[in-house]
Design a protein around this motif. Structure first.
Motif, short mmCIF file in Angstrom:
data_model
loop_
_atom_site.label_atom_id
_atom_site.label_comp_id
_atom_site.label_asym_id
_atom_site.label_seq_id
_atom_site.Cartn_x
_atom_site.Cartn_y
_atom_site.Cartn_z
N PHE A 22 0.82 -1.25 -0.15
CA PHE A 22 -0.14 -0.08 0.00
C PHE A 22 0.74 1.22 0.06
O PHE A 22 0.53 2.14 -0.78
N TRP A 23 1.82 1.12 0.71
CA TRP A 23 3.03 2.59 0.75
C TRP A 23 3.64 2.65 -0.74
O TRP A 23 3.71 3.78 -0.86
N ALA A 24 3.95 1.66 -1.10
CA ALA A 24 4.39 1.64 -2.41
C ALA A 24 3.65 2.50 -3.44
O ALA A 24 3.87 3.17 -4.29
N LEU A 25 2.26 1.83 -3.49
CA LEU A 25 1.31 2.43 -4.31
C LEU A 25 1.00 3.85 -4.27
O LEU A 25 0.60 4.68 -5.15
N VAL A 26 1.14 4.36 -2.96
CA VAL A 26 1.06 5.77 -2.61
C VAL A 26 2.27 6.75 -2.94
O VAL A 26 2.34 7.43 -3.81
N LEU A 27 3.36 6.01 -2.44
CA LEU A 27 4.74 6.89 -2.70
C LEU A 27 5.26 6.93 -3.97
O LEU A 27 5.83 8.16 -4.39
N PHE A 28 5.19 6.07 -4.90
CA PHE A 28 5.75 6.06 -6.32
C PHE A 28 5.11 7.06 -7.03
O PHE A 28 5.87 7.82 -7.49
N PRO A 29 3.71 7.06 -7.12
CA PRO A 29 3.27 8.14 -7.87
C PRO A 29 3.22 9.67 -7.27
O PRO A 29 3.48 10.56 -8.02
N ALA A 30 3.35 9.43 -6.02
CA ALA A 30 3.29 10.95 -5.19
C ALA A 30 4.86 11.62 -5.24
O ALA A 30 4.92 12.79 -5.93
N THR A 31 5.79 10.56 -5.41
CA THR A 31 7.06 11.17 -5.75
C THR A 31 7.43 11.69 -7.12
O THR A 31 8.01 12.83 -7.63
N TYR A 32 6.83 10.89 -8.08
CA TYR A 32 6.71 11.31 -9.53
C TYR A 32 6.23 12.54 -9.92
O TYR A 32 6.59 13.52 -10.48
N TYR A 33 5.00 12.90 -9.37
CA TYR A 33 4.13 14.29 -9.66
C TYR A 33 4.33 15.30 -8.54
O TYR A 33 4.08 16.45 -9.27
N LEU A 34 4.54 15.00 -7.31
CA LEU A 34 4.82 16.25 -6.67
C LEU A 34 5.96 16.62 -6.25
O LEU A 34 6.47 17.51 -5.52
N LYS A 75 10.36 23.07 -0.18
CA LYS A 75 11.42 22.11 0.93
C LYS A 75 10.49 21.32 1.85
O LYS A 75 10.91 19.94 2.20
N ILE A 76 9.20 21.70 2.19
CA ILE A 76 8.72 20.83 3.12
C ILE A 76 8.16 19.52 2.36
O ILE A 76 8.12 18.45 2.83
N LEU A 77 7.66 19.70 0.94
CA LEU A 77 7.26 18.77 0.29
C LEU A 77 8.35 17.74 0.16
O LEU A 77 8.30 16.54 0.07
N LYS A 78 9.70 18.41 -0.17
CA LYS A 78 10.72 17.27 -0.40
C LYS A 78 10.72 16.50 0.92
O LYS A 78 11.23 15.38 0.87
N ILE A 79 10.81 17.18 1.89
CA ILE A 79 11.12 16.40 3.39
C ILE A 79 10.03 15.45 3.43
O ILE A 79 10.56 14.23 4.10
N ILE A 80 8.92 15.50 3.36
CA ILE A 80 7.78 14.79 3.58
C ILE A 80 8.05 13.53 2.67
O ILE A 80 7.84 12.18 3.19
N LEU A 81 8.33 13.79 1.40
CA LEU A 81 8.76 12.69 0.65
C LEU A 81 9.81 11.88 0.86
O LEU A 81 9.77 10.60 0.89
N LEU A 82 11.01 12.50 1.32
CA LEU A 82 11.90 11.82 1.74
C LEU A 82 11.64 10.92 3.06
O LEU A 82 12.24 9.73 3.19
N LEU A 83 10.96 11.49 3.91
CA LEU A 83 10.55 10.72 4.96
C LEU A 83 9.93 9.49 4.69
O LEU A 83 9.75 8.33 5.04
N GLY A 84 8.91 9.59 3.51
CA GLY A 84 8.37 8.55 2.93
C GLY A 84 9.17 7.55 2.81
O GLY A 84 8.86 6.13 2.76
#
Length: 763
Positions: A22-34, A75-84
């Motif tokens: 489930f986390w991979a289904l959310v994280l991969f497209p979120a990183t690509y688009y966001l 920057k906040i968005l990058k930090i959130i994605l890196l934590l993901g």
């Protein structure tokens, strides 16, 4: 073998598999688009000089003030994605450890032996490990380990246990089939059941319905272009009420949009200072018509928006306070609201043609609304000079442009001047200011428009009464920088000899299609000061024209001969009913002006085509047509940037393309908004031909939503509507009523007989 049994996974290991997926289904497209990306501009755009006029500098400063917030968000968005991704790595590590718990049972590994060990070695190893891990040993005793050792010893020494291990992988024989539930263990524990039920009820019975309800009630208030439906109804009412709308009336209706009302839009802020600042601003603006009693045109929010819009048209500087913030908010909404007004006008025209409403909006109404978009973005009035779109322009500069040795009337005229003639027109400006003007002109567009009319469903491509006519419009955009550099295209060169080419006829006696003179008219000074210019030689021009036609004809004949040979190789020689001697046409004969007889090969080839070939051609035409119709919907809305220092945000060039009947002041096709014209676009416009035969004149218009007046194009064309062909009844369908009844009776009898026969057979 024992039956299958279900057993809960006490360790909850399968939950990590579910959580990781489930986390991979959310994280991969979120990183690509966001993931924030830096804007990549073309090298040519980077090389171009940016305008350094005062309004542009103020706009750049205002836009940069919002950049810190944008960078902070990035920057906040990058930090959130890196934590993901860190969480994803931890879950993957946990899953890899879970896999170690489910290893295959191996008794040799439990006894620490090789698979080639003998019985004596197995017994010796069992005694050795029993002395260490026996439960009676105080220091080294381990009951669980001893149980595994005893089980492994039995599996290797007892014959039945050894067979079970080899067959089922377990000395005890076939075991239960375990199905792990993808939930952590603490969720199903009895002491946590009340909390789990409470969380489920809160999420699925309260939070989720509230979120869906809020989204639904907000979305139903807007149309597809994020315009309030109440605003669309307002536009519909006023446009239907005043089909012949002047520009001032359009401004009043635009200002009355409910997007600017606090009760319809929560983003709008009513300020106490408006009671003092807005009346003071209204005294500076003529033709406010604040005494109008129509609702909602007389409401305070509408009067305020109208005053701010008219201040934009007159370029009145507002102090950088709340009043200027409100103007910027209104201007950001205007492009979408104006496009909605144009769509409603087009809908009312189509409904008037269908007889559902009495009067259709006049063409002047639609064009006034389009002009309103240009005025909003360029901050000019209705009768302003188009040169006000350039930086550093004053009234004295405008007078210099009209009184020079070569007076200019449009921006394209400035680009076509030579440098020694152009610089004196701006002699009051410094070199840096002059470079600002040249850089802005270089980015402005020059669009060439070519049209072609055809009837796709007709074999001879003739326009008959009531047929559907397809107008294919080809738009080619080039920057005015090409004219500044002196790079004339073929079309700009042919403009000097256009008068002679318009009258030339080809071998079939048909005139060439030439674009409308309105869109390609020569410069002003060419008409008034053409005495000293060399006139082109008509004989040489005619010879060049004949040579081009001869080459085209020769290529066409070569292609037809090649096609005929291929047909003969496949189907054998084809007999011709009335063969005629072929005449070889040389280029010299064509240049001398001799008449050439038409070869009948093209007609014969058309007759030789099979029905299958015709179907393939029709299908290919249909595919091409469908691709052209859907091409604009799939393209990204991105074109070239617009120089608009008085508009609060960056703007790209958008265009409206439509067809009109100017004699009747009627819109023929709905305006198509083109948002991706970078170099070339091909658009199809379709309309129904008149029901009465005759010659009709139409015009195709291209209007910019960002540039004022000078960049609008139109091409006039005529169509010859012929009488509709009579509908031929095929003899296959000439069936009388008696025959129809007789056939029906025969069918019934046949069915009855067949049923009777089947019953006899069964008997």
């Amino acid at each position: 073998m024992a039956g299958m049994q279900f057993e809960y996974d006490e360790e909850g290991g399968t939950f990590y598999y579910f959580l990781l997926s489930f986390w991979a289904l959310v994280l991969f497209p979120a990183t690509y688009y966001l993931w924030p990306r830096s804007k990549k501009e073309d090298d040519e755009e980077k090389k171009k000089r940016a305008c350094m006029c005062l309004p542009c500098l103020v706009k750049q400063k205002r836009l940069k003030e919002t950049e810190p917030w944008v960078k902070a968000k990035q920057k906040i968005l990058k930090i959130i994605l890196l934590l993901g991704w860190v969480v994803f790595a931890l879950l993957a590590y946990k899953v890899s450890k879970v896999q170690l718990d489910y290893v295959e049972y191996d008794p040799f590994k439990e006894l620490e032996l090789d698979r080639a060990a003998t019985t004596a070695e197995i017994k010796r190893a069992y005694r050795k490990l029993s002395l260490i891990y026996h439960p009676d040993k105080e220091k080294t005793g381990d009951p669980k380990k001893f149980m595994r050792i005893a089980k492994a010893y039995a599996a290797l020494t007892d014959e039945e246990s050894r067979n079970n291990w080899k067959e089922y992988g377990n000395p005890d024989g076939p075991g239960v089939t375990r199905f792990g539930i993808a939930l952590p263990k603490w969720i199903v524990e009895r002491e946590n059941s009340l909390w789990v039920l409470g969380v489920y009820g809160l999420v699925f019975m309260i939070i989720l319905p509230v979120v869906v309800g809020i989204w639904w009630y907000r979305s139903i208030k807007y149309s597809g272009d994020q315009v309030l439906l109440d605003t669309s109804r307002l536009y519909w009412y006023f446009i239907n009420k005043t089909p012949n709308m002047i520009l001032r009336r359009a401004v009043m209706i635009l200002a009355a949009s409910f997007e600017f009302d606090k009760f319809h839009n929560s983003e709008v802020v009513e300020r106490p200072s408006d009671n003092e600042q807005i009346p003071a601003l209204m005294k500076m603006l003529p033709h406010m018509q604040e005494k109008n009693k129509e609702r909602p045109l007389c409401y305070p929010y509408s009067v305020k928006a109208r005053a701010l819009l008219m201040a934009q048209f007159q370029r009145i500087d507002l102090p950088p306070n709340d009043q200027d913030i409100d103007r910027q908010y209104i201007l950001k909404k205007c492009p979408y609201l104006i496009n909605e007004m144009i769509n409603i006008c087009a809908n009312q025209v189509s409904m008037a043609m269908a007889g559902r409403i009495h009067k259709a909006p006049r063409l002047d109404t639609i064009e006034n609304i389009m002009k309103l978009s240009q005025m909003t973005i360029q901050a000019v009035e209705e009768k302003s000079s188009p040169f006000l779109q350039l930086p550093h322009m004053t009234n004295d500069m405008l007078r210099q442009l009209s009184r020079g040795k070569k007076p200019v009337r449009c921006l394209k005229d400035v680009a076509m001047l030579k440098e020694e003639d152009r610089r004196p027109l701006f002699r009051s400006l410094g070199d840096d200011e002059y470079l600002d003007i040249i850089s802005v002109i270089a980015k402005m567009p020059d669009v060439d428009m070519t049209i072609n009319t055809e009837v796709l469903d007709d074999e001879d491509n003739s326009v008959t009464a009531g047929s559907i006519v397809t107008v294919t419009v080809i738009l080619k955009r080039r920057p005015l920088e090409d004219l500044l550099k002196g790079e004339r295209t073929k079309k700009s060169v042919d403009e000097t000899v256009k008068d002679g080419d318009e009258e030339m006829e080809d071998e079939n006696g048909e005139k060439e299609v030439v674009e409308g003179a309105e869109s390609n008219a020569p410069s002003v000074w060419d008409k008034r000061r053409g005495k000293g210019k060399k006139k082109p030689n008509p004989e040489s021009r005619k010879a060049q024209y004949k040579e081009r036609k001869a080459k085209a004809r020769a290529a066409e004949m070569e292609a037809m001969n090649k096609l005929q040979k291929e047909k003969e190789e496949q189907n054998g020689p084809i007999k011709q009913k009335s063969p005629k001697p072929k005449k070889v046409v040389s280029e010299a004969e064509v240049e001398e002006g001799e008449e050439v007889e038409h070869n009948s090969e093209s007609d014969e080839e058309g007759n030789k085509k099979s029905a299958g070939d015709d179907d393939d051609e029709d299908w290919s035409k249909f595919q091409q047509q469908s691709k052209k119709e859907n091409s604009l919907e799939t393209k990204i809305k991105e074109s070239h940037p617009v120089h608009c220092p008085y508009f609060p945000t960056d703007k790209h060039e958008w265009w409206w393309l439509y067809m009109a009947d100017r004699k009747r002041h009627l819109l023929i096709t709905a305006p198509v908004q083109i948002c991706s014209l970078k170099t070339e676009e091909e658009i199809q416009l379709k309309f129904c031909a008149p029901n009465t035969p005759g010659v009709y004149q139409y015009s195709v218009h291209l209007r910019s939503d960002s540039y004022f007046v000078d960049f609008d194009k139109f091409v006039n064309f005529k169509i010859d509507v012929k009488k509709a062909k009579p509908v031929e009844d095929h003899p296959q369908w000439d069936i009388s009523d008696d025959e129809d009844e007789h056939d029906h009776d025969d069918d019934v009898d046949t069915e009855d007989d067949s049923d009777y026969d089947s019953e006899d057979d069964s008997d």
